[in-house]
Write an enzyme that holds these catalytic residues in place. Structure first.
Site, PDB file in Angstrom:
ATOM      1  N   ASP A 143       5.542 -11.223  11.474  1.00 53.91           N
ATOM      2  CA  ASP A 143       4.571 -12.157  10.897  1.00 53.91           C
ATOM      3  C   ASP A 143       5.063 -12.726   9.572  1.00 53.91           C
ATOM      4  OD1 ASP A 143       2.313 -12.561  12.591  1.00 53.91           O
ATOM      5  OD2 ASP A 143       1.890 -10.434  12.365  1.00 53.91           O
ATOM      6  N   GLU A 165       2.440  -9.262   5.191  1.00 60.07           N
ATOM      7  CA  GLU A 165       3.130 -10.037   6.232  1.00 60.07           C
ATOM      8  C   GLU A 165       2.780 -11.519   6.172  1.00 60.07           C
ATOM      9  OE1 GLU A 165       2.186  -8.320  10.084  1.00 60.07           O
ATOM     10  OE2 GLU A 165       0.090  -8.042   9.578  1.00 60.07           O
ATOM     11  N   HIS A 201      -2.905  -6.229  18.617  1.00 61.60           N
ATOM     12  CA  HIS A 201      -2.354  -7.142  19.626  1.00 61.60           C
ATOM     13  C   HIS A 201      -2.593  -6.642  21.050  1.00 61.60           C
ATOM     14  CE1 HIS A 201      -0.680  -9.723  16.613  1.00 61.60           C
ATOM     15  NE2 HIS A 201       0.028  -8.750  16.077  1.00 61.60           N
TER      16      HIS A 201
HETATM   17  C1  3PY Z   1       4.974  -7.712  12.422  1.00 65.99           C
HETATM   18  O1  3PY Z   1       6.210  -7.661  12.476  1.00 65.99           O
HETATM   19  O2  3PY Z   1       4.333  -8.745  12.170  1.00 65.99           O
HETATM   20  C2  3PY Z   1       4.210  -6.512  12.679  1.00 65.99           C
HETATM   21  O3  3PY Z   1       3.013  -6.534  12.571  1.00 65.99           O
HETATM   22  C3  3PY Z   1       4.989  -5.292  13.081  1.00 65.99           C
HETATM   23  O4  3PY Z   1       4.330  -4.157  12.812  1.00 65.99           O
HETATM   24 MG    MG Z   2       2.179  -8.421  12.255  1.00 60.80          MG
END
Ligand code: 3PY
Ligand code: MG
Length: 251
Positions: free
Chosen positions: A166, A140, A37
């Site tokens: 995510d 995620e 990011h």
């Molecule tokens: C998320 O929370 O999506 C992340 O990638 C945190 O590391």
């Molecule tokens: Mg993430």
């Protein structure tokens, strides 16, 4: 981590090596250079990995995606491990293993990289790399939950790291404290552990980090440098604005 030690790390967004040097000396077990990011390129990643190496912390890199070039680049820079975001199936987990491991396990190329002391220690690096490098994959997405048992069973994956932000977004959950999200996370961590994987979790507060460690999570990333900078600055600015001399209580 295999011996039961609970590690605390942090994401690094800021591109000045001084930040890594300072945080690494504060005592973080690991710093994870954030290539997903941010707009960091390979040269910045290499510079930050090198800065982390000057501290007791282990250098990890979260790569921009599950891409062999990005993974090779981070490991060639000297990272002790990579965190691969949004791995959603066993096939994607296998692709990450292929990208991160040297033959005969994987397909990663071997060359005169910084990790191999710029070519002066290629055989030594070749002997060590597959055993010593940490491959963390991130769970995620909804699809990852649907294929979780196959995904966590992939050989060559060391650690399963949950990205709660995510995951919530993928599941359509708005409240980061929702019990539904927490149950999903706890379930991922338990099934990863049952499959013999180390586990990792992101925490936005020290209290959450302590709770995740206590529940058995091996590696917690406690926010990011940028997050703490912004939070601390907001508190400091708020204190100034609220001070009597600035008219908050004295008109
Ligand atoms: C998320 O929370 O999506 C992340 O990638 C945190 O590391
Ligand atoms: Mg993430």
């Amino acid at each position: 981590m295999r011996a039961g030690e609970k590690l605390t790390g942090m994401f690094v967004h800021l591109r000045d090596p001084a930040v890594c040097e300072s945080l690494g000396r504060l005592g973080f077990d690991t710093l994870c250079v954030e290539g997903e990011h941010t707009a960091m390129g390979p040269e910045t990643i290499e510079r930050l990995v090198s800065a982390v190496e000057h501290t007791p912390a282990a250098a990890l890199v979260r790569v921009a995606g599950n891409d062999p070039s990005a993974i090779a680049c981070a490991l060639d820079a000297g990272a002790q491990g990579v965190v691969v975001p949004r791995v959603s199936s066993a096939a994607e987990a296998m692709a990450a293993v292929q990208a991160a491991r040297l033959p005969p396990v994987g397909l990663r190329g071997l060359g005169p990289s910084r990790a191999a002391a710029h070519g002066t220690d290629i055989p030594g690096y070749q002997r060590r790399a597959n055993d010593e490098l940490l491959l963390a994959i991130m769970v995620e997405t909804r699809q990852a939950l649907e294929e979780l048992d196959e995904l966590v069973a992939v050989d060559g994956v060391d650690l399963v790291f949950v990205g709660p932000g995510d995951l919530a977004s993928s599941l359509g959950i708005e409240d980061p404290r929702s019990p539904e999200l927490r149950d999903a996370i706890v379930d991922v961590l338990a099934r990863a552990r049952e499959a013999g994987r180390l586990t990792g979790m992101f925490a936005a507060t020290p209290e959450d980090a302590v709770r995740w460690h206590a529940s058995g999570v091996n590696l917690v990333f406690l926010g990011s440098d940028m997050m703490w900078l912004t939070r601390a600055a907001a508190i400091a600015l708020g204190d100034v604005r609220q001070a009597p001399a600035n008219g908050a209580t004295q008109g």
